[in-house]
Design a protein around this motif. Structure first.
Motif, PDB file in Angstrom:
ATOM      1  N   ARG A 177       3.479   3.381 -14.794  1.00 31.86           N
ATOM      2  CA  ARG A 177       2.370   3.743 -13.908  1.00 31.86           C
ATOM      3  C   ARG A 177       1.989   5.213 -14.087  1.00 31.86           C
ATOM      4  NH1 ARG A 177       1.267   5.610  -8.893  1.00 31.86           N
ATOM      5  NH2 ARG A 177       3.441   5.971  -8.334  1.00 31.86           N
ATOM      6  N   GLU A 178       2.982   6.068 -14.184  1.00 28.49           N
ATOM      7  CA  GLU A 178       2.710   7.498 -14.384  1.00 28.49           C
ATOM      8  C   GLU A 178       2.007   7.733 -15.722  1.00 28.49           C
ATOM      9  OE1 GLU A 178       3.226  10.069 -12.336  1.00 28.49           O
ATOM     10  OE2 GLU A 178       4.053   8.829 -10.743  1.00 28.49           O
ATOM     11  N   ALA A 179       2.496   7.063 -16.762  1.00 25.03           N
ATOM     12  CA  ALA A 179       1.877   7.211 -18.087  1.00 25.03           C
ATOM     13  C   ALA A 179       0.457   6.653 -18.079  1.00 25.03           C
ATOM     14  CB  ALA A 179       2.727   6.492 -19.136  1.00 25.03           C
ATOM     15  N   HIS A 180       0.275   5.554 -17.349  1.00 23.04           N
ATOM     16  CA  HIS A 180      -1.058   4.957 -17.258  1.00 23.04           C
ATOM     17  C   HIS A 180      -2.046   5.928 -16.618  1.00 23.04           C
ATOM     18  CE1 HIS A 180      -4.062   2.869 -14.686  1.00 23.04           C
ATOM     19  NE2 HIS A 180      -4.352   2.313 -15.839  1.00 23.04           N
ATOM     20  N   LEU A 181      -1.631   6.606 -15.552  1.00 23.58           N
ATOM     21  CA  LEU A 181      -2.507   7.579 -14.896  1.00 23.58           C
ATOM     22  C   LEU A 181      -2.886   8.717 -15.842  1.00 23.58           C
ATOM     23  CD1 LEU A 181      -0.893   7.795 -11.345  1.00 23.58           C
ATOM     24  CD2 LEU A 181      -3.246   7.097 -11.832  1.00 23.58           C
ATOM     25  N   GLU A 182      -1.928   9.144 -16.647  1.00 21.40           N
ATOM     26  CA  GLU A 182      -2.204  10.208 -17.626  1.00 21.40           C
ATOM     27  C   GLU A 182      -3.264   9.756 -18.625  1.00 21.40           C
ATOM     28  OE1 GLU A 182      -1.348  13.236 -17.842  1.00 21.40           O
ATOM     29  OE2 GLU A 182       0.428  13.504 -16.575  1.00 21.40           O
ATOM     30  N   ARG A 183      -3.110   8.538 -19.133  1.00 22.57           N
ATOM     31  CA  ARG A 183      -4.075   8.022 -20.119  1.00 22.57           C
ATOM     32  C   ARG A 183      -5.427   7.753 -19.445  1.00 22.57           C
ATOM     33  NH1 ARG A 183      -0.362   9.927 -21.697  1.00 22.57           N
ATOM     34  NH2 ARG A 183       1.259   9.169 -23.134  1.00 22.57           N
ATOM     35  N   PHE A 184      -5.374   7.294 -18.214  1.00 19.72           N
ATOM     36  CA  PHE A 184      -6.580   7.018 -17.429  1.00 19.72           C
ATOM     37  C   PHE A 184      -7.452   8.276 -17.354  1.00 19.72           C
ATOM     38  CE2 PHE A 184      -7.916   5.242 -12.954  1.00 19.72           C
ATOM     39  CZ  PHE A 184      -9.249   5.405 -13.286  1.00 19.72           C
TER      40      PHE A 184
END
Length: 400
Positions: A177-184
């Motif tokens: 989830r944290e990595a997804h937010l970064e890519r988002f």
């Protein structure tokens, strides 16, 4: 009886039983649970993909990846490639959800989550090859709109999954989830560098997303999570979107019936997400209505209790006698403190015998910074509580 008659009888009984089962199942979910599911339980069709059949725990899963690889090789347009990667990420997130529903094996969950993380990274890498901004190419803008819509749904589902996986897999989901937010945020800012357009797009996309009557709260949580990840120069754009949604939520809550305001309290009990962040959002919701204000304060109290419970801290219970309907008997019952009352408390009145020392008083305390009236009985005092005979005395005391 002929074979056709037997077949007809079998089908009739089967579909009758299925209908009864579905009806009973539909009744099992309360309106509040339905609202929570509507806002968090993202379905494949919400992301434009089909229900996954072949999962990462299958020995034949490589065939699925092989087919995806062929599709990617045969797609040449960089925007179309990015769309394809986004579709694969949607599929892989649904695979994670299906694996979590199917098994509590942490290794299988971790493997499916890793597949998803890798695909999200590939979206970012592919977007880096797109040389134009949204303002320069309608296709890029269309991709960005779809991306923003789908990635906000990803965030909601990932938060939900954090509450459903075994402890051994929790950190992996959280990491994803944290990595997804970064890519988002990285993809969003790569394709759109105008702050006012970011605000406008987020407003429009979140407003148009399906959801419950309380969906603005979950949308605010997504934006808060995103705000934490974006660089300083982009934070204001996210905050402006938050401000508008907060106003909408506040307005909707004020228009709601007392019954629906009670449902909001229960909704807040059941939704997933970071409780400290939810408390931060609640602090920004204001109201002139004393009834709504009281309900909002109760929601905040409960969130604070959950935060303490998570940290392993003892929860302080206000020693105030409260009258609520006992859910098990349906009768009015007396509860000695705030922790023992049923949630939510359906207020009721009981006839007090003489000499019980009950009295209607105006009051406020450290958590309720406004005057309100209720009946106090017995040993009701606790740290921070102040009581008064009249509303005027209470308001004077509040100003000191």
């Amino acid at each position: 009886m002929s074979n056709s008659a037997k077949l007809f009888s079998f089908l009739f009984i089967f579909f009758l039983g299925l209908g009864i089962f579905l009806a009973v199942s539909a009744q099992e979910a309360s309106p509040v649970e339905e609202a929570v599911n509507l806002d968090e339980d993202i379905q494949p069709e919400d992301l434009g993909v089909s229900e996954p059949k072949l999962l990462p725990d299958s020995p034949f899963y490589f065939l699925k990846n092989w087919a995806r690889g062929i599709q990617n090789v045969l797609t040449f347009n960089p925007i179309r490639k990015a769309e394809l990667r986004m579709k694969f990420a949607n599929e892989k997130l649904m695979e994670v959800k299906k694996i979590v529903q199917k098994t509590q094996d942490p290794e299988k969950i971790k493997k499916a989550t890793e597949n998803y993380q890798q695909e999200v990274e590939k979206i970012k890498n592919q977007v880096e090859k797109i040389k134009e901004k949204a303002k320069e190419n309608p296709q890029v803008e269309s991709f960005l709109d779809k991306f923003l819509h789908q990635q906000t749904l990803h965030e909601k589902l990932l938060e939900k999954l954090e509450t459903q996986v075994p402890s051994q897999a929790f950190e992996k989901i959280k990491e994803a989830r944290e990595a997804h937010l970064e890519r988002f945020q990285s993809v969003m800012l790569k394709l759109e560098d105008r702050p006012e357009k970011i605000t406008e797009k987020l407003d429009k996309i979140l407003e148009e997303q399906k959801g419950s009557q309380f969906k603005e709260f979950k949308n605010l949580e997504v934006l808060k999570n995103l705000e934490e990840k974006v660089p300083e120069e982009a934070k204001e754009a996210i905050r402006k979107a938050e401000e508008k949604i907060t106003e909408n939520l506040q307005e909707n809550l004020e228009k709601m019936s007392p019954e629906n305001q009670e449902k909001f309290k229960e909704y807040m009990e059941k939704i997933s997400g970071d409780k400290e962040r939810q408390l931060e959002i609640m602090e920004k919701i204001k109201s002139e209505s004393s009834e709504l204000k009281e309900n909002l304060e109760k929601v905040k109290e409960r969130i604070k209790e959950k935060i303490k419970e998570k940290k392993g801290e003892p929860v302080a219970c206000a020693q105030v006698i409260t009258y609520c309907i006992d859910p098990s008997t349906g009768e009015c019952a007396v509860y000695p403190d705030a922790c023992s009352t049923p949630k939510p408390c359906q207020s009721c009145l009981v006839e007090m015998s003489p000499g019980t020392g009950c009295k209607n008083l105006w009051w406020f305390d450290n958590e309720h910074k406004y005057c309100q009236q209720k009946e106090f009985c017995g040993l009701y005092m606790y740290l921070g509580l102040r009581t008064f005979e009249t509303k005027e005395e209470c308001e004077t005391g509040l100003q000191k």
